[in-house]
Motif scaffolding. Sequence first.
Motif: not given
Length: 504
Positions: A31-41
Amino acid sequence: MEYMQAPATSSQGNILCCTCGVPIPPNPANMCVACLRTQVDISEGIPKQVTVHFCKQCERYLQPPATWVQCALESRELLALCLKKLKSSMSKVRLIDAGFLWTEPHSKRIKMKVTIQKEVMNGAILQQVFVVEFVIQSQMCDDCHRVEAKDFWKAVVQVRQKTVHKKTFYYLEQLILKHKLHQNALNIKEIHEGIDFYFGSKQHAQKMVDFLQCTVPCRSKASQRLISHDIHSNTYNYKSTFSVEIVPVCKDNVVCLSPRLAQSLGNMGQVCVCIRVTSTIHLIDPNTLQIAEVDGNTYWRHPFNSLCNPRQLEEFIVMDIDIIRDQKLGAGAGLRSNKHTLAEVWVQKTSEMDTSQQYHCRTFLGHLLNIGDLVLGFDFANSNINDEYLNKINPHHVPDVVLIKKSYDRSRRVKRRNWKLQEMARNRDGTDTDDERQFQDFLEDLEEDEALRKNVNIYRDASRIPVESDTDDDGAPRISLMEMLEELSLTDATGGEGANMMTD
């Protein structure tokens, strides 16, 4: 080398993000960084706003549970204190960097930028930067609270001396100033027959008591009073009181020793003169020039009292003087003074110049006296003294007059004095109007006794210009410029309104 690196870079393939389809370098989460941040904080659970307690009186910050530390803004100490507030919530992440963001100094806000890392899906490491805001709340520390409640001291040292004159206290004040022991005192209060020192901790009070026992002959007692008791933590809150009693003997006092003490000091005479009080009592026998030192322990085992105080000294004029060259001492005699000269003198009271009454005595002031000089002494012949040991002495062995010191014109000495002493800031309560005269006596003692002023810081008084004339030179002792210190003035260092840096 550059040629070999190009194929390696071009051979690395990209993959598509499993969520948005953007080409990205391969990673364990796909996953890209942007999508990863939407999934995990990864900053979840870390508070973004924290309260920090600050005492406005002493400008210290609270470091839990009960420690108050001094920290400047944007300092390493303040950064460590703020990070300790977040330590418990950052146990599952890795701290990479932390630093302050600028805020208005009066905004009561501290902003800190924090960089953390954490391993997320399938071993991917995600790094995130966020800002934590620390809100400063005012809270009075325990020390300032006690000050405001007028209950700020934990220990008091009560110094007492049962004498009329305060020469020993003036000397003690200069020793305390020289060693800077007054800086730990919360309050200094001057009362009748002594001074009280208030401290915020028992350790500082004990340090003061130890200092007093090393500098003046004294004895001390300690007591404590229970203020509060916490039954849950089994802690006690006490207020300690140290009572220090200085021996009731001052410089220039005439004393009468017990026969046993006089024998132990080298068979010296029982009637002696105290020439100095430092860590011991320095005595001299006016009949033989024998000297002895009595420490505090010896004094309390064999106590003796002063037979006269400075107010009872009378002025005599020397009518005749005869220096005694060879004085033989008896068996077992102690040391003799090399700074004094034994002499036989005939004196007459200045108040009885219209009569023919004269007194004969021996004195240790032979090196200072000449015919016609004025001298201060104690008249035993016309005094009613009630002393345990003096009443048992053969009256023929009691001198008619004991001479103490040579008398000089005080007004001339004050005009010539171009030095001064520092004084402690203290509250005065019930002081006598005679304090100024007693302080002048102490200043004259410093001029006359070189051994006494070695322990005292003497400062040159630039505001006073000594008046010199040929007629004023009456032989009074003075303090040389070599023994004086220059008083520190901050305006001088900055080139302000202080004294000129260049002298002629």
